[in-house]
Scaffold this active site. Structure first.
Site, PDB file in Angstrom:
ATOM      1  N   LYS A   1       0.832  -1.214   0.000  1.00 13.13           N
ATOM      2  CA  LYS A   1       0.000   0.000   0.000  1.00 13.13           C
ATOM      3  C   LYS A   1       0.867   1.266   0.000  1.00 13.13           C
ATOM      4  CE  LYS A   1      -2.886   3.139   0.626  1.00 13.13           C
ATOM      5  NZ  LYS A   1      -4.085   3.486  -0.081  1.00 13.13           N
TER       6      LYS A   1
ATOM      7  N   CYS B   1      -3.293  11.049   1.532  1.00 11.78           N
ATOM      8  CA  CYS B   1      -2.623   9.771   1.262  1.00 11.78           C
ATOM      9  C   CYS B   1      -1.237   9.968   0.678  1.00 11.78           C
ATOM     10  CB  CYS B   1      -3.480   8.973   0.299  1.00 11.78           C
ATOM     11  SG  CYS B   1      -5.184   8.904   0.856  1.00 11.78           S
TER      12      CYS B   1
HETATM   13  N1  SAJ Z   1      -1.593  14.956  -8.776  1.00  8.95           N
HETATM   14  C1  SAJ Z   1      -0.744  15.687  -9.606  1.00  8.95           C
HETATM   15  N2  SAJ Z   1      -0.464  15.172 -10.839  1.00  8.95           N
HETATM   16  C2  SAJ Z   1      -0.974  13.997 -11.275  1.00  8.95           C
HETATM   17  C3  SAJ Z   1      -1.824  13.248 -10.425  1.00  8.95           C
HETATM   18  C4  SAJ Z   1      -2.120  13.762  -9.175  1.00  8.95           C
HETATM   19  O1  SAJ Z   1      -0.252  16.753  -9.238  1.00  8.95           O
HETATM   20  O2  SAJ Z   1      -0.682  13.621 -12.419  1.00  8.95           O
HETATM   21  C5  SAJ Z   1      -1.895  15.486  -7.428  1.00  8.95           C
HETATM   22  C6  SAJ Z   1      -3.393  15.732  -7.186  1.00  8.95           C
HETATM   23  O3  SAJ Z   1      -3.793  16.995  -7.662  1.00  8.95           O
HETATM   24  C7  SAJ Z   1      -3.454  15.623  -5.677  1.00  8.95           C
HETATM   25  C8  SAJ Z   1      -2.411  14.554  -5.358  1.00  8.95           C
HETATM   26  O4  SAJ Z   1      -1.560  14.496  -6.484  1.00  8.95           O
HETATM   27  O5  SAJ Z   1      -3.069  16.831  -5.048  1.00  8.95           O
HETATM   28  C9  SAJ Z   1      -2.984  13.170  -5.082  1.00  8.95           C
HETATM   29  O6  SAJ Z   1      -4.066  12.886  -5.959  1.00  8.95           O
HETATM   30  P1  SAJ Z   1      -4.312  11.461  -6.622  1.00  8.95           P
HETATM   31  O7  SAJ Z   1      -5.525  11.559  -7.440  1.00  8.95           O
HETATM   32  O8  SAJ Z   1      -3.071  10.990  -7.268  1.00  8.95           O
HETATM   33  O9  SAJ Z   1      -4.490  10.484  -5.392  1.00  8.95           O
HETATM   34  P2  SAJ Z   1      -5.404  10.475  -4.054  1.00  8.95           P
HETATM   35  O10 SAJ Z   1      -4.548  10.989  -2.935  1.00  8.95           O
HETATM   36  O11 SAJ Z   1      -6.700  11.113  -4.248  1.00  8.95           O
HETATM   37  O12 SAJ Z   1      -5.626   8.895  -3.900  1.00  8.95           O
HETATM   38  C10 SAJ Z   1      -4.488   8.055  -3.811  1.00  8.95           C
HETATM   39  C11 SAJ Z   1      -4.665   6.888  -4.810  1.00  8.95           C
HETATM   40  N3  SAJ Z   1      -3.405   6.181  -4.922  1.00  8.95           N
HETATM   41  C12 SAJ Z   1      -2.846   5.887  -6.122  1.00  8.95           C
HETATM   42  O13 SAJ Z   1      -3.339   6.247  -7.164  1.00  8.95           O
HETATM   43  C13 SAJ Z   1      -1.595   5.070  -6.111  1.00  8.95           C
HETATM   44  C14 SAJ Z   1      -5.787   5.978  -4.336  1.00  8.95           C
HETATM   45  O14 SAJ Z   1      -5.864   4.829  -5.169  1.00  8.95           O
HETATM   46  C15 SAJ Z   1      -5.542   5.540  -2.890  1.00  8.95           C
HETATM   47  O15 SAJ Z   1      -6.576   4.707  -2.401  1.00  8.95           O
HETATM   48  C16 SAJ Z   1      -5.498   6.784  -2.048  1.00  8.95           C
HETATM   49  O16 SAJ Z   1      -4.380   7.584  -2.492  1.00  8.95           O
HETATM   50  C17 SAJ Z   1      -5.307   6.384  -0.589  1.00  8.95           C
HETATM   51  O17 SAJ Z   1      -6.300   6.432   0.157  1.00  8.95           O
HETATM   52  O18 SAJ Z   1      -4.196   5.987  -0.210  1.00  8.95           O
END
Ligand code: SAJ
Length: 420
Positions: free
Chosen positions: A215, A269
């Site tokens: 995880k 996360c």
């Molecule tokens: N972000 C970027 N660029 C990207 C993708 C995301 O800057 O290309 C930023 C987003 O704007 C945000 C942050 O990253 O600020 C995180 O967003 P996210 O959509 O990547 O992830 P979370 O935090 O909403 O959810 C993540 C997910 N993990 C993965 O994709 C590996 C989700 O599957 C998990 O269940 C969740 O963390 C968790 O609860 O751990």
């Protein structure tokens, strides 16, 4: 072995616990949802979601109609216990397991032989074993894992980390493959029976420590890759190039898949979990730590860009589009946009208008500042000299291009650059 799953007690009705509880209940399982917050208990008992998540309202209504989900402040006896409480970090980014310990203490008195306890909260390696140890000390009358070789256990304990994406939770909860990490093989088998109730993805069995690291690795992988994109955005800024075009073209290579730069990395996360790996192996995590530092530094870079631009005006009005930690959610936890607006507002008397289609009021730390106001997106843009796009919420795509062309736009998200 057959493991009955008639009743499940879900401890923590937050972003993960509530959809899980509602999904189980919609499949006919008797669910006791436990939360320390009386407002959450009241909302769930009224069949109301208290945070927006697509289809969660439908699921809660189904659970309410079936009469299968009941929220209470204290755990009650059940076949299975699912712990879905937060694991924040404390000083020096060390994991704070206080909520898991409190959840363990609250379920211990009602545990009985034949139960399974599943930890879903993201946890540093070793936490599930510690949880079993704690429960064993609180209930010396029951046998918990690891137990003595070959002896049967009374209560099974497993780690099944949640991995659903906010905004797509209801679907991903059912469709994503699930890691089932048992402290023993029987623990994994028993935990799997709970997920079988609704899981369409595969249940992948392993040991608890591996599941814990898997995880953390998933979120660290994403963090490192976002850091790469954010670093590229700094490089392109210096070289006067369009980072979105650079990434778009590089991604046309069959083995390149660069993520998108943004205003920083927020949420509960990805901005947190990589630190749990760093704190377990501080000497061996240079890359993971650096990625965190690169992503944490991005909001200040955006602040500097905005300030530099503001110097060209006498008394500029600044419109900040988006406050949540990512597009199309209302969650403000660890949001880079909130950090950026707060820093800009505290650093001067410049007027800031904020627009976020998912928020009806400003968070307290911004509401108390006299120079910050929340308003509709078009109104915000029309008042502004400078428009900073901090979160790529879908409705912002409807802002007419000519409204933006008349202003200085600092787009941290690529919303105004992307062709698609
Ligand atoms: N972000 C970027 N660029 C990207 C993708 C995301 O800057 O290309 C930023 C987003 O704007 C945000 C942050 O990253 O600020 C995180 O967003 P996210 O959509 O990547 O992830 P979370 O935090 O909403 O959810 C993540 C997910 N993990 C993965 O994709 C590996 C989700 O599957 C998990 O269940 C969740 O963390 C968790 O609860 O751990």
């Amino acid at each position: 072995m057959e493991y009955p799953v008639r009743t499940v007690c879900v401890v923590g009705l937050g972003y993960i616990g509530l959809p899980t509880a509602a999904t189980l209940a919609s499949r006919g399982v008797e669910v006791i949802g436990v939360d320390v917050d009386p407002r959450v208990v009241a909302a769930v008992n009224a069949g109301q979601p208290y945070f927006p998540e697509p289809d969660l309202d439908m699921l809660l209504r189904a659970a309410a109609t079936l009469g299968k989900l009941r929220a209470t402040p204290r755990p009650e006896p059940a076949d299975a216990f699912v712990i879905a409480v937060p694991t924040p970090f404390g000083d020096g980014h060390a994991p704070n397991l206080g909520y898991i310990e409190a959840a363990a203490d609250s379920i211990a008195p009602v545990l009985a032989a034949g139960n399974v306890v599943i930890l879903e909260s993201t946890s540093p390696v070793g936490t599930t074993a510690q949880l079993a140890g704690r429960l064993g000390r609180l209930r010396p009358d029951l046998r918990f894992p690891p137990g003595r070789h070959g002896d049967p256990l009374d209560v099974h304990v497993a780690h099944c980390p949640e991995r659903v994406l906010p905004g797509r939770m209801v679907r991903e909860l059912i469709e994503n493959d699930r890691i089932i990490g048992g402290l023993t093989e029987a623990c994994a088998e028993h935990a799997e029976a709970v997920y079988r109730v609704f899981l369409q993805g595969q249940a992948l069995r392993t040991d608890a420590a591996t599941a814990e690291l898997v995880k953390l690795v998933e979120n660290a992988h994403r963090d490192v890759n976002i850091a790469f994109a954010n670093e590229l955005s700094l490089v392109c800024d210096q070289l006067g190039l369009d980072v979105w075009r650079v990434i778009e073209l590089a991604n046309r290579h069959p083995r390149v898949a660069i993520l998108q730069p943004g205003a920083g990395v927020g949420g509960h996360c990805i901005a947190v979990d990589p630190w749990f790996i760093v704190s377990s192996a501080p000497e061996r995590t240079r890359l993971i730590r650096t990625a965190r530092e690169v992503n944490d530094a991005k909001p200040l870079f955006v602040v500097a860009q905005i300030r530099e631009c503001a110097e060209r005006f006498k008394q500029p009005v600044l419109a900040c589009l988006g406050l949540s930690y990512k597009p199309d959610v209302d969650d403000l936890r660890e949001s880079p946009a909130v950090a950026i607006v707060t820093e800009l507002a505290r650093g001067g008397d410049q007027r800031i208008v904020v627009a976020d289609p998912n928020l009806r009021r400003l968070p307290p730390q911004l509401a108390e500042l006299p120079n910050v106001a929340l308003c509709d997106m078009l109104e915000a843009v029309r008042q502004a000299d400078i428009v900073a796009v901090l979160v790529a919420h879908s409705p912002f795509r409807r802002i007419p291009r000519e409204e933006l062309l008349r202003r200085v736009v600092i787009d941290a998200t690529g919303l105004t650059h992307r062709s698609g």
